[in-house]
Design a protein around this motif. Structure first.
Motif, PDB file in Angstrom:
ATOM      1  N   HIS A   1       0.830  -1.200   0.000  1.00  0.00           N
ATOM      2  CA  HIS A   1       0.000   0.000   0.000  1.00  0.00           C
ATOM      3  C   HIS A   1       0.865   1.249   0.000  1.00  0.00           C
ATOM      4  O   HIS A   1       2.011   1.238   0.451  1.00  0.00           O
ATOM      5  CB  HIS A   1      -0.954  -0.019   1.184  1.00  0.00           C
ATOM      6  N   THR A   2       0.289   2.332  -0.490  1.00  0.00           N
ATOM      7  CA  THR A   2       1.066   3.514  -0.847  1.00  0.00           C
ATOM      8  C   THR A   2       1.872   4.061   0.318  1.00  0.00           C
ATOM      9  O   THR A   2       3.069   4.335   0.202  1.00  0.00           O
ATOM     10  CB  THR A   2       0.129   4.602  -1.400  1.00  0.00           C
ATOM     11  N   ASN A   3       1.233   4.258   1.464  1.00  0.00           N
ATOM     12  CA  ASN A   3       1.935   4.847   2.593  1.00  0.00           C
ATOM     13  C   ASN A   3       2.968   3.891   3.172  1.00  0.00           C
ATOM     14  O   ASN A   3       4.059   4.305   3.585  1.00  0.00           O
ATOM     15  CB  ASN A   3       0.930   5.256   3.673  1.00  0.00           C
ATOM     16  N   LEU A   4       2.666   2.598   3.193  1.00  0.00           N
ATOM     17  CA  LEU A   4       3.578   1.635   3.806  1.00  0.00           C
ATOM     18  C   LEU A   4       4.814   1.396   2.951  1.00  0.00           C
ATOM     19  O   LEU A   4       5.871   1.035   3.474  1.00  0.00           O
ATOM     20  CB  LEU A   4       2.851   0.312   4.055  1.00  0.00           C
ATOM     21  N   VAL A   5       4.695   1.576   1.651  1.00  0.00           N
ATOM     22  CA  VAL A   5       5.831   1.316   0.775  1.00  0.00           C
ATOM     23  C   VAL A   5       6.640   2.581   0.504  1.00  0.00           C
ATOM     24  O   VAL A   5       7.730   2.512  -0.062  1.00  0.00           O
ATOM     25  CB  VAL A   5       5.351   0.691  -0.558  1.00  0.00           C
ATOM     26  N   ALA A   6       6.135   3.738   0.892  1.00  0.00           N
ATOM     27  CA  ALA A   6       6.852   4.982   0.625  1.00  0.00           C
ATOM     28  C   ALA A   6       8.183   5.008   1.370  1.00  0.00           C
ATOM     29  O   ALA A   6       8.230   4.758   2.577  1.00  0.00           O
ATOM     30  CB  ALA A   6       5.998   6.171   1.055  1.00  0.00           C
ATOM     31  N   PRO A   7       9.284   5.281   0.685  1.00  0.00           N
ATOM     32  CA  PRO A   7      10.573   5.377   1.384  1.00  0.00           C
ATOM     33  C   PRO A   7      10.529   6.497   2.412  1.00  0.00           C
ATOM     34  O   PRO A   7       9.986   7.561   2.159  1.00  0.00           O
ATOM     35  CB  PRO A   7      11.561   5.703   0.268  1.00  0.00           C
TER      36      PRO A   7
END
Length: 428
Positions: free
Chosen positions: A396-402
């Motif tokens: 998911h977008t927030n969890l994978v964001a560096p």
């Protein structure tokens, strides 16, 4: 002599009546039945002979005997005026003219429905209306059926799927199309002799979700992942699309996320994301996309420590910082029909004063390489398959964001996970 006498009538017999049907059925078996098989409650193309005279959802018969141009099945294949939705096969180039001609000739050879046997048994009655070409010597016999006009080639979308591996793409579903997506990440790939069996026996992370095309260029997304029991509700809007005749595609993706795991496992439970996307398909063989994404509250670790320099040593804190990152998505299309390709995805943190790598000064030794993925994808009918290696198990977008998450950053090069994505679409 006796054998020759018996075989002589067969030598001059007319072609088998089912010859046109068999040739047409072979075309549908190759290009259409992957989606429209016997399990389809609306349209079963495994037996096209059963569609003769059957009305479509528009009221036109799927197959109007003797009248190809009035047969909805044929109209959908050539992109005729009056059809609903797009030309078939959906999401692929139209069938070649030689195959369309076979289908056309099969329908043209069928006796028109208004042709009936004479009660006296002396022939047939009815005008034998064909709707196309000229009438020959008898009812339903066509002597001048014109070959079909080649359908206009469909503009190709930049990417197969609405997501690459993790990043959203500028590809959208289209109006009234629904998709079901499964993302799966296996365990960490170990060394020789490791009993995780290249991650197959390790713990897996999954995500399941649905997408819906409200209108062309606008999709809604709802998905859930086992990582931190996170729900994501997103919307993608792509007002400028290359497949609609523009030189590039440009869109935005925004989402809200709710982490429903126990507070002892996840902090910052409500968060969100905003992403800009710019893409282009080059030479019909190479797709590229640039992204800029800001994710709020990316550090969900409950065990962050920070030394404020007041003599108390490291103290527990909640990291409320977000992450700004840039990304690139790319696919090189392979094969004559370009139905599979090599995929690349990479996200890199942008280290300005307000944004930090993996907790920033909380973990100054954290990896700074960002998230990456490399793999292969293929499209078959309404399915998209992807297999790849990646250095993050999140999706998911927030969890994978560096950036902020100290508990689940990205492993250094050499440590990676196998993953796959599967998408199935339906036209409503």
């Amino acid at each position: 002599m006796l054998l020759a006498t018996l075989l002589l009538p067969l030598a001059f017999a007319p072609p088998e009546a089912g010859g046109e049907l068999a040739a047409a059925q072979a075309i549908f078996d190759e290009s259409c039945t992957l989606c429209h098989d016997s399990s389809d409650d609306v349209l079963n193309l495994e037996d096209i002979g059963a569609l003769v005279g059957v009305p479509s959802t528009t009221g036109k018969p799927y197959v109007d005997p003797g009248n190809p141009n009035g047969s909805y099945l044929y109209m959908k294949m050539v992109g005729a005026e009056g059809i609903e939705g797009e030309t078939m096969p959906m999401g692929d180039d139209p069938l070649p003219v030689d195959q369309l001609t076979v289908v056309q000739q099969w329908i043209a050879a069928l006796p028109p429905a208004n042709t009936q046997k004479d009660p006296a048994g002396e022939g047939e009655t009815g005008e034998g209306e064909t709707g196309e070409g000229e009438v020959g010597d008898g009812p339903g016999v066509h002597t001048n059926v014109q070959p079909p006009t080649p359908p206009k080639r469909k503009p190709k979308e930049p990417f197969f799927g609405t997501f690459q591996m993790n990043l959203p793409t500028t590809t959208t579903l289209g109006k009234k199309v629904i998709a079901y997506r499964i993302h799966h990440r296996l365990g960490l790939v170990g060394g020789p002799g490791d009993r995780t069996y290249i991650g197959l026996a390790g713990g897996a992370t999954i995500s399941m979700g649905i997408e819906y095309g409200v209108i062309d260029g606008l999709d809604l997304v709802l998905r859930w992942t086992s990582s931190r029991l996170d729900w994501e509700l997103g919307a993608k809007y792509v007002p400028i699309r290359q497949e609609a005749g523009k030189p590039v595609s440009f869109g935005v993706y925004a989402s809200l996320e709710a982490l429903t795991d126990f507070p002892s496992n996840s902090v910052n439970p409500i968060t969100g994301n905003f992403q800009l996307m710019l893409s282009r398909l080059w030479f019909e063989r190479w797709s590229t996309q640039l992204t800029v994404n800001y994710s709020l509250l990316t550090n969900h670790s409950p065990t962050v420590l920070y030394d404020f320099g007041e003599g108390n040593g490291p103290e527990p804190v909640t990291d409320n910082r977000g992450t700004l990152n840039a990304g690139v998505v790319s696919t090189v299309w392979l094969g004559k029909k370009k139905k599979h390709g090599i995929d690349l995805e990479y996200q890199l943190p942008i280290p300005v004063d307000a944004f930090y790598y993996r907790g920033g000064d909380v973990d100054p030794g954290g990896t700074k390489i960002g998230s990456w993925g490399l793999g292969w994808s293929a499209r078959t009918g309404m399915h998209v398959f992807q297999v790849f290696v990646t250095n993050t198990r999140n999706m998911h977008t927030n969890l994978v964001a560096p950036g902020g998450d100290t508990a689940n950053p990205f492993s250094p090069f050499g440590d990676f996970f196998f993953g796959f994505n599967i998408t199935r679409k339906w036209k409503l």
